[in-house]
Write an enzyme that holds these catalytic residues in place. Structure first.
Site, short mmCIF file in Angstrom:
data_model
loop_
_atom_site.label_atom_id
_atom_site.label_comp_id
_atom_site.label_asym_id
_atom_site.label_seq_id
_atom_site.Cartn_x
_atom_site.Cartn_y
_atom_site.Cartn_z
N ASP A 238 80.92 11.84 49.63
CA ASP A 238 82.08 12.59 50.08
C ASP A 238 81.78 13.05 51.51
OD1 ASP A 238 84.54 13.82 50.14
OD2 ASP A 238 84.28 14.83 48.21
N GLU A 448 97.97 25.48 47.02
CA GLU A 448 96.99 24.86 46.14
C GLU A 448 96.57 23.55 46.79
OE1 GLU A 448 98.39 23.76 42.26
OE2 GLU A 448 100.26 22.92 43.00
#
Length: 705
Positions: A238, A448
């Site tokens: 990542d 979110e």
């Protein structure tokens, strides 16, 4: 071309490189090697729900909405459409010398993490809370991206490996502790399915540690991946996760040691800058040239498999730019948006009749919001249709539409010089002057999302609770108090406590982040052009249920998701209504499939989703609640009856013990067939109980698990 042929070509090419050239190719922004005719290549591209961040592209519903379709066949077509658009962009832009980020063919999608806790901000990037559903959908998505020809259309990526689902604020230093049982039963099945069943080309490691080991250099995870599952593709970190080894996890002293740790463990490609230290690690004796060569060969193998190295080219080179947002892709997006919406309540108000609905009040901060259409990791559409615009278009010339935003999405006023709640009175006035009200509430990627992601504002991330933002709570209560027939539409990517709406509104519709054409799809559902047919891929809890769950940082599945939750949910996993009234009238099953007979007793044609759940009646290792083991989307005309076969997951007849071993179940099972989970809340909301059948001796004791 096939992997072995591509690997041989890659090996021959890498053998001609210097050590420095090999090392340079292990970064996501790999430079050109002109003397060998190798162009630069940027590995970072996204296709979560359409090609993202690379300019104009078809925007499909956010992944959680795609999960709500319970339609793996349509999802595969959507992924294929995204891959075709990625090819079109690559073909057109690389000729012009543009090989920048988000223009390549290595798509870092899908996200198959389990949405275990409703507070997780990135949960809307996933396919929900169930390992089997996630496995089925993720497999379909990868097949759509990669295709099944001699050349891969694009490559898929299973992320984030593994045991990764928040908290976002802690992810760079967090150690996710998971038991062997939870690993095998919950956190790893989707990754296994994508590797073993879909042949996913790449796997991305997560930021966090899992059971003490950084995921991008975890011996346990790498062994599981390559030795146990036979993964032959490439592993990517990542972004800037390897830097966390020394800066946050504190497992290495410096960048060179971090790069060496990841490289030695089997991380081939670095998203970030840590692998700029590979040569220093080599000089310090931390890695060998053989380590570097191994990674380089894997990376050039996929470039050959994509047909973008060498002189042969591929059948995809002729894909033209005119496929971007073409009619067939837009039609797919519209169909997906309609299938994804979940009807949670309907007292008979829906569907509306545009000829007789009179004055319709459309209210709410998400009613005319483009941001609420697209979620995160999104592309750019050439045209958007908000819910307000969809309703206006659908009712043009037939009924009067009044509109008010009602409040800001989360702030206490819409204008900085105004008093708090400056649009409430206007919204109440609209409601009072309307015959019916459509109230559109919810969230967007600013409330979110992913911590610190460049595609999100820095205050986005996890939710503190399951409540609507305070100004929206006030708006909801004030509008419902007017007393007009009201439809509440929630545009969000996760569970919200809608108990007030469930109690007092006439209808409740969950639309998720439905894509660029989402407003058109919602209008079609509201006015009966289509019947709603989506199902919840996550449990909707009452806000108070958070107090009963383990802490957000506790990765135990105890008390989490429909498989282990002991309380009464607001809306259960798998739940969703239609405008028809379908019933399961018969069920026969063996160990591979169920024959389910369904009758549409209503007056409207509809799609439905047959859901199969299984409960092991004798094993102490089985989850306490029945578990999803099969599903199939069907279509039935009004009054029609038909029999459908539904495949049963072979692993449904196994259990996982505390040692993490998958073993045969007890030999006694109950199989349930219906249009939701076999629980009391679903039965109360639908007025229907599932049909069940007893099964026994379905698994041989020596069967390969």
């Amino acid at each position: 071309m096939k992997r072995e042929q591509a690997r041989l070509l890659a090996q021959a090419l890498v053998d001609r490189m210097t050590l420095e050239e090999k090392a340079s190719q292990l970064r996501f922004d790999a430079p050109a090697i002109e003397r060998l005719g190798i162009p630069e290549y940027n590995w970072w591209n996204e296709a979560l729900h359409g090609v993202a961040r690379g300019g104009t592209a078809t925007i499909f519903p956010q992944a959680i909405g795609l999960a709500a379709m319970f339609d793996d066949e349509l999802l595969e077509k959507i992924a294929e459409a995204a891959s075709v658009e990625a090819r079109a962009k690559y073909n057109a832009l690389s000729v012009l010398g543009d090989r920048d980020i988000y223009h390549g063919l290595t798509m870092w999608s899908p996200n198959v993490n389990i949405f275990r806790d409703p507070r997780w901000g990135r949960g809307h990037e996933t396919y929900g809370e169930d390992p089997y559903l996630t496995s089925r959908l993720g497999t379909a998505f990868v097949r759509g991206l990669q295709g099944d020809g001699e050349t891969m259309r694009t490559s898929g990526c299973a992320k984030h490996f593994a045991v990764h689902s928040g908290p976002e604020a802690l992810r760079h230093s967090f150690n996710a502790v998971a038991s062997p049982k939870d690993l095998e039963e919950t956190y790893l099945p989707a990754f296994r399915a994508l590797v073993c069943d879909a042949g996913v080309e790449s796997v991305m490691g997560a930021y966090n540690r899992t059971n003490g080991e950084p995921c991008c250099a975890s011996n346990y995870l790498m062994t599981k991946l390559r030795d146990d599952w036979g993964f032959e593709g490439h592993f990517v970190s990542d972004c800037w996760a390897i830097r966390d080894f020394h800066e946050n996890h504190k497992v290495t002293p410096d960048a060179a040691h971090s790069a060496a740790m990841a490289l030695k463990a089997g991380c081939d490609l670095n998203c970030g800058c840590a692998y700029q230290n590979i040569l220093q690690a080599y000089k310090e004796g931390l890695v060998t040239e053989e380590d570097i060569t191994r990674c380089a060969v894997r990376l050039f193998t996929v470039r050959y498999m994509l047909g973008i190295l060498g002189d042969e080219g591929s059948e995809f080179d002729e894909i033209g730019y005119d496929v971007i947002e073409c009619d067939s892709h837009l039609s797919l997006s519209l169909k997906a948006a309609a299938e994804s919406c979940v009807l949670l309540k309907n007292d008979g108000l829906l569907p509306l009749d545009a000829e007789t609905c009179g004055t319709l009040g459309v209210i709410g901060p998400n009613a005319n919001s483009r941001s609420a259409l697209i979620g995160n990791y999104h592309g750019t559409a050439s045209r958007y249709t908000t819910v307000l615009e969809g309703i206006q278009d659908r009712t043009a010339g037939r009924c009067r539409i009044l509109y008010s935003a009602g409040c800001a999405l989360s702030g206490d006023r819409t204008e900085p010089l105004a008093k708090p709640h400056d649009r409430i009175a206007e919204a109440v006035a609209v409601a009072e002057h309307s015959d019916k009200v459509i109230l559109v509430l919810g969230l967007d990627e600013t409330l979110e999302g992913e911590e610190g992601d460049t595609g999100n504002s820095y205050y986005s991330g996890d939710k503190p609770d399951l409540c609507l933002p305070e100004p929206q709570q006030i708006l909801l209560e004030r509008i419902l108090a007017v007393g007009k027939p009201t439809v509440v539409i929630l545009m969000a990517g996760s569970a919200i406590d809608l108990s007030v709406a469930q109690e007092d509104a006439s209808a409740v519709l969950m639309s998720w982040y439905p894509g660029a054409l989402g407003g058109k799809a919602v209008a079609q559902l509201l006015f009966g052009d289509r019947s709603p047919s989506g199902k919840l891929p996550v449990t909707f809890y009452y806000n108070g249920a958070l107090a009963e769950m383990p802490e957000f940082t506790d990765y135990s599945m105890r008390g989490r998701t429909y498989r282990y939750y002991r309380g009464t949910p607001l809306y259960p996993f798998g739940y969703g209504l239609t405008y028809a009234k379908c019933a399961v009238t018969d069920l026969h099953a063996d160990r591979t499939q169920a024959a389910v007979r369904v009758r549409n007793e209503g007056k409207r044609d509809t799609d439905e989703v047959i859901e199969l759940y299984i409960r092991d009646e004798g094993s102490p290792d089985a989850p306490p609640n029945p578990v999803l083991c099969g599903f199939r989307r069907i279509h039935l005309a009004a009054g029609a009856e038909a029999e459908f076969s539904v495949a049963i997951d072979p692993r449904a007849f196994t259990v996982v013990n505390d040692c993490g071993e998958r073993i045969p179940g007890s030999g006694r099972w109950i199989l349930y067939a219906g249009f939701g989970a076999p629980d009391r809340r679903t039965e109360a909301l639908t007025g229907r109980a599932p049909v069940s059948a007893e099964l026994s001796d379905c698994v041989r004791k020596d069967e390969n698990l």
